[in-house]
Write a protein that holds these residues in place. Structure first.
Motif: not given
Lengths: 342, 449
Positions: A60, B35, B75-76, B33, B80-81, B38-39, B55, A95, A91
């Motif tokens: 990731s 990212i 959701r992710l 979805y 990993s998120t 989200i960042q 999270l 990502i 995921s």
């Protein structure tokens, strides 16, 4: 398939080091057009050294630090719940924008088994059956959401289209999962599944087969990668030194070991590509500096011979490998059932 | 604790924590979805010097939740998120919700340690046992375990995970030892393969109000948070109870209590009230039904729906068949149940509309106040929101807050840009990070092996 497919399997020495070093290795590989990185994942201690981080976490990090290179993580069905692994790989695919892969790890591992026993569960028991059931189950879980089920129509307040989300109700000999998955369908449809060519139960379920020594690879209707550990240096002599210092292994498990300068290593890979039924190679890069050395010395030789493009063909790992995006299996089954009824 | 410091976390729900938040014009409905978004949201929280991004998670998907709780549908995956957030930030902590009911202790220990390494000591584990029966069917179980079994299992998991961290190698490979755990549920030899986390133990969060949950939080967690309570008095009671339990375990200064808080904030009170009304107007109501039918809401346990039937049941007066925009007659409001009266006070606090007066409570207000709230909601201008935060912090109800943005990214920006400067100006909240790890932000030492 045009040109060789190359994947770098990063060594523990790189992966267990600082995050910055992992990123640099990935950037080097990506700049040279290497199709994928493979991150090993074995949940058991190594004597005398700290092991790399869990592959999904490292992958990731690399997913947001790279743009084109594929990211393949190892995972053993013996130590995973299908629902958890399905969403982790899905995921990673989201990502990374469709660059995720999963290499199925099989085979006995008593040390890892001893870390994962719980009430009523012994991972040493029924491994093969579980793994064979596990792979198609993950594909089905990825398909519980049809493409486009996530509509988020603000004006009418429709977030999803529930008719395009499916319960699975999988009940097999080893695994029972109702579904649906809690992640929408991955960008690749199914992230790429790599499985050992030598596993008869698994090979039919895989997208890509990973063989050991290319000389012993068997032809298949899907891409086959041989596995090679290269000890390479500016000169033959220096390469032999590195090899000797590593204990002079003649083989690496069932994988081939190559020792030589860039020209001889590239020549051997090319010869395999010409005579063995392999579409490319997993390159196990054994030493801390191996990524730089192989990339700077061997890849130019392969490019010069016309066997390796060094260019990405697509934006996804499936695209790099020339694999089509799979149709939704659940929709296919529903359609077939509907056709039978009508 | 010497100088108490306010702590702030960001609860990241891609749809926003308001059920219709995703429909707001300033919301990104596809945030779950993306990212990059989200960042960006995490970077905004880091610029505001937040302690962590949080999270949540749920191990099931229920498409039927799309109007009541869309964030819970998909959701992710959080590990990993969290890593993707950590890779785009330098200081802010990342909290991963992981449910031991459906995971191996070795896997949790390893994944958390990995995240702690690759984030340079910013990882946390929100330990949940899963109150959601739907997950059982995704993990080959016929039935959801009862609370006692879930907590027994979770407590043994936590022991194994911490033992694995303590017996893990140093980065140079030295110091690893087997744990040879043989417990009621698990048999784990160890050692952990990954090096000991930089924080020693990643920070542990736990939420809940049951006795088992309070006890686990006070004995084993670093951060305890809880769902909404009806009154500030109840909040203080909860806070005091957690602190007293922690003191009994010799950990009086080691447990911080951080309730959830949904701030609906705008430059002026009028704009904030209008924003709150606008969000509620975007809610899709549940179809009316027969009185007394048991319903599910939120997908987790039994609950109340959003419609006039449910409102009638909750307020104890028959309000079915009315226009939501119409004001409710004072005579009707005077006849509500005790619980209804409590909720009318809440409605007035949020909407500024009253039981009698020129701007009266509407039927819609009753409907919107019917389902259980995820968190305490405050509606107001930056000073009003800061006042509430300060009051709870100083009156022994909270050590800080987990901020629930009603919609993403707009509500995050509103809080970080409007409220955080006020808190900083009042000397309540940090202007700069004092350290680099989450433990350092929280003022918690690295535990010895």
């Amino acid at each position: 398939m045009t040109g060789l497919v190359l994947a770098y399997e990063l060594s523990d020495a790189v992966l267990a080091g600082p995050a910055a070093g992992i990123v640099v290795a990935a950037e080097r590989a990506e700049a040279a057009g290497v199709h994928a990185l493979l991150l090993g994942d074995r949940p058991a201690a190594r004597p005398g050294r700290a092991a790399p981080p869990a592959a999904i976490v490292a992958a990731s990090m690399l997913a947001v630090r790279t743009r084109r290179i594929g990211l393949v993580v190892d995972a053993a069905p013996a130590y995973c719940e299908p629902y958890n692994l399905a969403r982790m790989i899905a995921s990673l695919d989201h990502i990374s924008g469709g660059r995720a892969g999963w290499r199925v790890v099989t085979g006995p591992d008593p040390e890892a088994d001893a870390n994962h026993r719980r009430e009523g569960v012994d991972p040493a028991v029924g491994r093969e059956v579980r793994a064979a059931e596990f792979v198609p189950l993950l594909r089905d879980l990825w398909d519980t959401w049809e493409d486009g089920a996530f509509v988020h129509e603000k004006d009418v307040g429709r977030f999803i289209d529930p008719d395009r989300v499916h319960v699975l109700d999988h009940a097999g000999p080893a695994l029972q999962v109702r579904g649906p998955l809690n992640v929408v369908r991955p960008p690749q449809g199914h992230p790429v599944v790599l499985a050992p060519a030598a596993e008869p139960l698994l090979a039919p379920e895989a997208d890509v087969l990973v063989a050991g020594n290319p000389d012993r690879a068997a032809a298949s209707d899907r891409p086959v990668l041989g596995t090679v550990t290269p000890f390479v240096a500016e000169t033959q002599e220096r390469a032999r030194e590195l090899h000797a210092r590593a204990g002079a292994p003649r083989s690496d498990g069932d994988c081939a070991v190559l020792v030589g300068d860039a020209a001889s290593v590239a020549g051997q890979l090319a010869a395999w590509a010409d005579r063995a039924p392999v579409d490319g190679f997993v390159l196990r890069l054994p030493l801390p500096g191996s990524v730089e050395v192989f990339t700077d010395l061997v890849l130019p030789e392969l490019r010069a011979s016309g066997r390796y493009s060094g260019e990405f063909r697509a934006g996804t790992l499936r695209g790099h490998l020339g694999l089509a995006r799979p149709a939704n299996r659940i929709v296919g089954r529903l359609t077939a059932a509907g056709a039978e009824r009508s | 604790m010497s100088e108490r410091e306010l702590h702030l976390g960001l609860m990241f729900w891609a749809t926003g924590t308001h059920a219709a938040g995703w429909r707001h014009p300033d919301a990104r409905a596809d945030a779950a979805y993306d990212i990059g978004l989200i960042q960006e949201v995490s970077q905004a929280a880091e610029r505001a010097k937040f302690d962590f991004v949080f999270l949540g998670d749920r191990l099931a998907s229920d498409p039927a939740l799309q109007h009541s709780n869309p964030a819970q549908i998909s959701r992710l995956e959080p590990y990993s998120t969290a890593m993707a957030i950590a890779a785009a930030t330098t200081h802010i902590g990342v909290v991963v919700t992981a449910n031991p009911t459906y995971s191996d202790p070795y896997a949790i220990a390893r994944l958390m340690a990995s995240l702690d390494h690759l984030s340079d000591g910013r990882a946390a584990w929100n330990l949940v046992t899963g109150a959601d029966a739907a997950a059982a069917h995704n993990f080959g179980r016929d039935a959801h375990w009862d609370t006692a079994r879930r907590y027994d299992w979770a407590e043994e998991t936590l022991r194994v995970v911490r033992d694995l961290w303590d017996a893990a190698p140093e980065p140079d490979g030295t110091g690893a030892r087997r744990i040879d755990h043989r417990g009621e549920f698990f048999s784990v030899d160890g050692p952990l393969d990954v090096a000991r986390p930089p924080q020693g133990h990643v920070v542990v969060f736990n939420a809940g109000t049951s006795d088992r949950s309070r006890e686990l939080g006070a004995r084993d967690a670093d951060i305890v948070f809880a769902g909404p309570q009806p009154t500030l008095a109840k909040r203080r009671e909860y806070y005091a109870d957690i602190k007293a339990r922690a003191a009994r375990h010799g950990r009086a200064d080691h447990v911080a209590v951080l309730p959830g808080l949904t701030p609906i904030v705008a430059p002026t009170t009028e704009e904030a009230v209008a924003l709150h009304d606008r969000l509620n107007a975007l809610l899709v109501l549940d179809p009316e039904r027969e009185v007394g039918d048991i319903v599910r809401a939120g997908g987790i346990g039994e609950g109340h729906q959003r419609n006039l039937t449910s409102a009638s049941e909750v307020f104890g007066v028959d309000v079915r068949g009315n226009d939501l925009a119409a004001a409710v007659p004072s005579s009707t409001l005077a006849a509500v149940s005790e619980e209804g009266a409590r909720r009318l006070t809440e409605i007035t606090r949020l909407t500024r509309r009253t039981v009698d007066g020129p701007d009266r409570i509407t039927y819609g207000d009753l409907v919107h106040a019917t389902p259980a709230q995820l968190s305490h909601v405050v509606v107001g201008n930056p000073e009003e929101v800061a006042d509430m935060i300060q009051e709870w912090f100083e009156e022994g109800a909270a050590d800080g807050f987990n901020i629930y943005p009603a919609y993403v990214p707009g509500a995050v920006t509103a809080f970080t840009e409007l409220v955080v400067p006020v808190l900083q100006r009042r000397g309540l909240f940090r202007k700069e990070y004092g350290g680099r790890t989450l433990r350092e932000h929280l003022g918690m030492a690295v535990p010895p092996r």
